[in-house]
Write an enzyme that holds these catalytic residues in place. Structure first.
Site, PDB file in Angstrom:
ATOM      1  N   THR A 205       0.832  -1.203   0.000  1.00 47.12           N
ATOM      2  CA  THR A 205       0.000   0.000   0.000  1.00 47.12           C
ATOM      3  C   THR A 205       0.863   1.248   0.000  1.00 47.12           C
ATOM      4  O   THR A 205       1.903   1.284   0.613  1.00 47.12           O
ATOM      5  CB  THR A 205      -0.872   0.023   1.269  1.00 47.12           C
TER       6      THR A 205
ATOM      7  N   ASP B 169       4.774  19.028 -16.633  1.00 51.58           N
ATOM      8  CA  ASP B 169       5.236  18.095 -15.595  1.00 51.58           C
ATOM      9  C   ASP B 169       4.821  16.650 -15.911  1.00 51.58           C
ATOM     10  O   ASP B 169       5.314  15.723 -15.278  1.00 51.58           O
ATOM     11  CB  ASP B 169       4.697  18.496 -14.219  1.00 51.58           C
TER      12      ASP B 169
ATOM     13  N   GLY C 120      12.475  25.685  -8.306  1.00 50.82           N
ATOM     14  CA  GLY C 120      13.646  25.277  -9.092  1.00 50.82           C
ATOM     15  C   GLY C 120      13.451  24.034  -9.933  1.00 50.82           C
ATOM     16  O   GLY C 120      14.424  23.423 -10.368  1.00 50.82           O
ATOM     17  N   GLY C 121      12.187  23.628 -10.165  1.00 49.14           N
ATOM     18  CA  GLY C 121      11.954  22.442 -10.997  1.00 49.14           C
ATOM     19  C   GLY C 121      12.656  21.225 -10.415  1.00 49.14           C
ATOM     20  O   GLY C 121      12.623  20.996  -9.201  1.00 49.14           O
TER      21      GLY C 121
HETATM   22  O1  DON Z   1       6.016  20.776  -9.860  1.00 46.22           O
HETATM   23  C1  DON Z   1       7.082  20.827 -10.459  1.00 46.22           C
HETATM   24  O2  DON Z   1       7.935  19.961 -10.386  1.00 46.22           O
HETATM   25  C2  DON Z   1       7.386  22.064 -11.313  1.00 46.22           C
HETATM   26  N1  DON Z   1       6.170  22.554 -11.876  1.00 46.22           N
HETATM   27  C3  DON Z   1       8.088  23.068 -10.451  1.00 46.22           C
HETATM   28  C4  DON Z   1       8.415  24.312 -11.222  1.00 46.22           C
HETATM   29  C5  DON Z   1       9.259  25.264 -10.491  1.00 46.22           C
HETATM   30  O3  DON Z   1       9.798  25.018  -9.454  1.00 46.22           O
HETATM   31  C6  DON Z   1       9.428  26.565 -11.169  1.00 46.22           C
HETATM   32  N2  DON Z   1      10.256  27.399 -10.367  1.00 46.22           N
HETATM   33  N3  DON Z   1      11.263  27.893 -10.643  1.00 46.22           N
END
Ligand code: DON
Length: 250
Positions: A62, A103, A153-154
């Site tokens: 789970t 994403d 920061g992605g």
């Molecule tokens: O959720 C995520 O992984 C992305 N959309 C995050 C994007 C993000 O941090 C943009 N900032 N600089």
């Protein structure tokens, strides 16, 4: 840290997606699984990402996840999407466009704007939530709050948070030092260590290049905020000088 990141991002590409649609294996966070993933780690040589794949999952149990909703946060993925939203607002449309579609994994192996690849688990489906790197983190020690930390920061969010936590927990830095220290990042693919200036001294870099790592410099990684609770119970707040961030106590 890079070798752990390489494996974690390979697992993410295969195994992570909206758990309402995809059975995310809970074993991913088991320490025995993590130890198995690291058995071919050798500090003397860089593992190449094309020789590291996702971990084989032997049992699926789970899944558990927790959410704390702070409310009121609106998130924009990228400047271009912000502009799309503004255009619509100026025309009086009064709604926000979904701006997180990138994403999702558009097709297996095709990178998104952060260079992340994905597959079945994170493919686009109606009503499904896309995979996110956002990692708001709460750490407790002996049942008491020790640290809260997060950043934009992605894909670098994950490794920035990891580094800040290691700085505080393993290197005993205060909140400010942990946040301001230069950062580096590896995400399995592309197979490169992305570094801020001075994150890894040149002499150290040369040694790492000899064992097979490659480097790419870039400007600021992330804009972190953190609160660390000291052993005396005091709150240390820290705001990233990479941005226009601020810290306040009240
Ligand atoms: O959720 C995520 O992984 C992305 N959309 C995050 C994007 C993000 O941090 C943009 N900032 N600089």
């Amino acid at each position: 840290m890079v070798e752990a990141e390489r494996r974690a991002f390979a697992d993410r590409a295969k195994h992570l997606g909206d758990p309402d649609f995809y059975k995310v294996p809970s074993v991913l966070t088991d320490s025995s699984y993590i130890q198995r993933r690291m058995v071919n780690f050798n500090p003397r040589v860089a593992n190449k990402s094309d020789s590291i794949s996702y971990g084989m999952i032997e049992s699926e149990e789970t899944t558990h996840f927790s959410i704390v909703d702070t409310g009121g946060t609106q998130f924009f993925n990228h400047d271009s999407e912000w502009r799309v939203w503004r255009l619509h607002r100026e025309r009086g449309a009064g709604f926000l466009l979904n701006n997180e579609m990138d994403d999702f994994s558009v097709k297996p192996g095709t990178p998104n704007m952060y260079g992340l690849v994905g597959a079945e688990a994170n493919k686009i489906e109606p009503n499904k939530r896309m995979l996110s790197s956002m990692t708001p983190t709460i750490i407790e020690k002996d049942g008491k709050l020790k640290m809260v930390v997060g950043t934009p920061g992605g894909s670098t969010i994950i490794t920035s948070v990891f580094q800040a936590v290691v700085n505080v927990i393993d290197f005993d830095m205060d909140a400010d030092k942990a946040i301001q220290s230069p950062r580096f990042h590896h995400q399995w693919l592309p197979d490169v260590i992305i570094t801020e200036k001075d994150a890894i001294p040149l002499s150290e870099r040369k040694l790492l290049e000899i064992i097979g790592h490659t480097f790419k410099d870039r400007n600021a990684i992330g804009r972190m905020e953190a609160i660390v609770i000291t052993n005396q119970g005091k709150l240390q707040g820290a705001a990233d000088r990479r941005g226009d961030d601020d810290v306040k106590g009240f």
